[in-house]
Motif scaffolding. Structure first.
Motif, short mmCIF file in Angstrom:
data_model
loop_
_atom_site.label_atom_id
_atom_site.label_comp_id
_atom_site.label_asym_id
_atom_site.label_seq_id
_atom_site.Cartn_x
_atom_site.Cartn_y
_atom_site.Cartn_z
N TYR A 39 0.92 3.84 -3.13
CA TYR A 39 0.57 5.24 -2.88
C TYR A 39 1.71 6.16 -3.32
O TYR A 39 1.47 7.16 -4.00
N GLY A 52 -8.99 5.14 -5.38
CA GLY A 52 -10.31 5.59 -4.96
C GLY A 52 -10.34 6.06 -3.52
O GLY A 52 -10.98 7.06 -3.20
N LEU A 53 -9.63 5.36 -2.65
CA LEU A 53 -9.59 5.75 -1.24
C LEU A 53 -8.93 7.10 -1.02
O LEU A 53 -9.35 7.87 -0.16
N SER A 79 0.83 -1.21 0.00
CA SER A 79 0.00 0.00 0.00
C SER A 79 0.85 1.26 0.00
O SER A 79 0.58 2.20 -0.75
N PHE A 138 -5.58 -2.89 -11.38
CA PHE A 138 -6.00 -3.62 -10.18
C PHE A 138 -4.75 -4.12 -9.49
O PHE A 138 -3.84 -4.57 -10.16
N PRO A 139 -4.65 -4.04 -8.22
CA PRO A 139 -5.54 -3.54 -7.18
C PRO A 139 -5.26 -2.08 -6.80
O PRO A 139 -5.83 -1.57 -5.85
N THR A 140 -4.42 -1.39 -7.56
CA THR A 140 -4.08 -0.01 -7.23
C THR A 140 -5.30 0.90 -7.30
O THR A 140 -5.38 1.88 -6.57
N TRP A 141 -6.27 0.57 -8.14
CA TRP A 141 -7.45 1.42 -8.26
C TRP A 141 -8.21 1.51 -6.94
O TRP A 141 -8.91 2.48 -6.69
N VAL A 142 -8.07 0.49 -6.08
CA VAL A 142 -8.71 0.54 -4.76
C VAL A 142 -8.09 1.67 -3.94
O VAL A 142 -8.80 2.50 -3.36
N LEU A 143 -6.77 1.72 -3.91
CA LEU A 143 -6.08 2.80 -3.20
C LEU A 143 -6.36 4.15 -3.84
O LEU A 143 -6.53 5.15 -3.15
N SER A 196 -5.85 3.04 -12.94
CA SER A 196 -6.86 2.05 -13.31
C SER A 196 -6.40 0.60 -13.14
O SER A 196 -7.19 -0.31 -13.38
N ARG A 226 -7.86 10.59 -9.25
CA ARG A 226 -8.81 10.45 -10.36
C ARG A 226 -8.03 10.47 -11.67
O ARG A 226 -6.94 11.02 -11.74
#
Length: 167
Positions: A23, A157-158, A19, A150-155, A148, A162
C-alpha cells in the motif's frame, strides 16, 4: 501455544506487513506521478503564453485560421485545467492528448511569424514540454506496472488505485 497457531500467527503477520508495504509503495508511486505532472503543467502554461504571443504577431494570417488556432489554444487550456484537477485519471489525460493534437494541426495552418526569437523560444518550450511529458509518462508506467502486478492488484482494487493514463 502450539505449532499450528504459531504458523497461522506468523503467516498473518507476514500478510499484514506485506499489505502495508505494498500500500505504501502504491501511494508513493501515485504521489510521484502527481509530482511529475507539475512540470508538465508549468511548461504547458509557458508554451501557451508563447503561442498567444505568436498568434498576436501573425500578420496577414487568414482570420478564420487565426480564430481556429485561438479556439484550439482555449480547448487545450481547458483540457489542461481538467487534468490539473485529477492528473492520474486516464480519461482526463486522453482529452489533453486530443486537444494537443488539434492544437498541433491548427498550429501548422498558421503562417510562420517573422520574429525569430519567438520562434526559437517556442521550439525550446516544445522541447522542454516533451521532456516533462517523458518524465510523467515514465512515472505513469512505473505506477501502472505496480497496480497490475500480482498480488498487488488485489490491494489496488480494494483501495481504489486505478491505472493512470499517459501523455
Amino acid at each position: 501455544m502450539n505449532g499450528q497457531t504459531l504458523l497461522i500467527a506468523l503467516t498473518a503477520a507476514v500478510l499484514v506487513f506485506w499489505s502495508v508495504g505494498a500500500y505504501n509503495r502504491l501511494v508513493g508511486l501515485r504521489n510521484e506521478l502527481l509530482r511529475c505532472f507539475a512540470p508538465v503543467d508549468e511548461q504547458f502554461r509557458a508554451r501557451q503564453a508563447l503561442l498567444q504571443r505568436w498568434a498576436d504577431a501573425a500578420d496577414g494570417a487568414d482570420p478564420a485560421v487565426l480564430e481556429s488556432f485561438r479556439a484550439a489554444c482555449r480547448q487545450a487550456e481547458a483540457a489542461c485545467a481538467h487534468v490539473r484537477a485529477s492528473p492520474a485519471r486516464a480519461g482526463t489525460l486522453t482529452s489533453l492528448r486530443l486537444a494537443e493534437d488539434i492544437l498541433a494541426g491548427a498550429r501548422e495552418r498558421l503562417p510562420a511569424g517573422t520574429d525569430e526569437a519567438l520562434a526559437a523560444a517556442l521550439g525550446e518550450a516544445d522541447t522542454t514540454l516533451a521532456f516533462a511529458r517523458r518524465q510523467f509518462n515514465e512515472a505513469a508506467h512505473a505506477y501502472n506496472r505496480a497496480v497490475s502486478q500480482f498480488p498487488t492488484w488485489v490491494l489496488a482494487g480494494l483501495f481504489g488505485f486505478r491505472k493512470a493514463g499517459t501523455l
